[in-house]
Design a protein around this motif. Structure first.
Motif, short mmCIF file in Angstrom:
data_model
loop_
_atom_site.label_atom_id
_atom_site.label_comp_id
_atom_site.label_asym_id
_atom_site.label_seq_id
_atom_site.Cartn_x
_atom_site.Cartn_y
_atom_site.Cartn_z
N CYS A 90 -5.10 5.38 2.25
CA CYS A 90 -3.65 4.03 1.87
C CYS A 90 -4.72 4.13 0.53
O CYS A 90 -5.96 3.77 0.67
N LEU B 241 0.93 -1.07 0.08
CA LEU B 241 0.34 0.13 0.29
C LEU B 241 0.88 1.36 0.03
O LEU B 241 1.48 1.35 0.47
N ASN C 110 -3.40 1.95 -3.25
CA ASN C 110 -2.94 1.09 -3.61
C ASN C 110 -1.75 1.22 -4.69
O ASN C 110 -0.69 0.23 -4.58
#
Length: 300
Positions: free
Chosen positions: A278, A152, A280
């Protein structure tokens, strides 16, 4: 022929290491992904992957082709973001959050966020398990430091205090600890991470240095609301996030500990709860996600 789609499937296969894994990230069947690879190879007139039932490797042509095309999805996403810069954020936004943070912090803020961005359709996943952004369609997750991982991209958006506290009835019965080392003589209500079974450590900052207190776990739970209720009913000392503890303290149900006016010697305070937004990958920082992160940073 959708050559860009075929290229995207090829990149996913290489990055995920198998056709089956790539199929899961795309929401397709392995057979469909395998067929798209065959169509791309036919279109190019070269073999890109050497495939058997047990292994898959890039051919030399496949290696050269992958290096040339691997940036294409990212460039397309950047171009889309650039084109949308002047447009109002809109469309679905899936947010994953820890259960307590979602319940006490995000949920009360969602109506104001929706009022500011009426064209964004919000889905809020509230869970303490680890979520997979790709497989579950999550745009952005809100996590604490212990939940971060290398897959992340995390941005710290807030630092909120923890508060050690107990019910007045417990403190009258068991006494009030004045220093962190005295916690080993008290009933401690300990939170266990549902994801990996670890205890949430009871960290203090004493004279600028971190100190991990030794505990006497009287009760253990993976639900912080259960811990708070046990504390309110005199079960022991709890370490609660400020957004849970402060309303209970204001009602007189809990008493804060290790505060300057009731500590002896050096003042000790709990290490804070660091909150992270967060994604990806950087391309996921679209206008909707940026608007949401900026909103949280302003409100928290």
């Amino acid at each position: 022929m959708d050559v860009l789609g075929l290229i995207g499937n090829f990149i996913r296969v290489v990055e995920n290491g198998s056709i089956a894994a790539a199929a899961r990230t795309k929401g397709l069947s392995p057979a469909a992904v395998s067929q798209s690879l065959s169509r791309l190879e036919t279109h190019l007139g070269v073999r890109l992957l050497s495939r058997t039932t047990r292994s898959m490797t890039l051919t030399e042509s496949g290696k050269r082709y992958f290096e040339k095309v691997r940036h294409i999805p990212h460039d397309i996403e950047l171009a889309s973001q650039a084109a949308a810069l002047e447009t109002r954020p809109q469309g679905p936004l899936c947010i994953a959050t820890t259960a307590a943070f979602g319940r006490y912090v995000l949920a009360p803020l969602m109506p104001a966020f929706k009022a500011s961005y009426p064209d964004i359709d919000i889905e809020l996943i509230s869970t303490d398990r680890n979520v997979d952004h790709r497989l579950e369609g999550v745009d952005v997750s809100i996590r604490i430091e212990a939940q971060l991982n290398d897959q992340l991209i995390a941005r710290k958006i807030a630092s909120l205090p923890f508060i050690f506290c107990a019910a007045p009835a417990y403190l009258e019965r068991a006494g009030t600890p004045r220093k962190p080392e005295e916690l080993s003589q008290h009933a401690c209500l300990v939170f266990r991470y549902p994801t990996d079974g670890r205890f949430l450590p009871w960290d203090f900052i004493v004279d600028g240095q971190p100190v991990n207190a030794k505990l006497n776990p009287e009760f253990i739970s993976d639900d912080i609301d259960i811990i708070a209720k046990i504390a309110v009913n005199g079960g022991g000392i709890a370490r609660l996030a400020s957004f849970i503890a402060r309303p209970l303290i204001a009602k007189g149900q809990l008493t804060p500990l290790f505060c300057p006016d009731n500590s002896d010697g050096d003042f000790a305070h709990a290490s804070p709860m660091n909150i992270y937004a967060c994604v990806n990958e950087r391309s996921a920082l679209n206008s909707k996600v940026r608007a949401f992160i900026a909103f949280l940073e302003d409100k928290i």
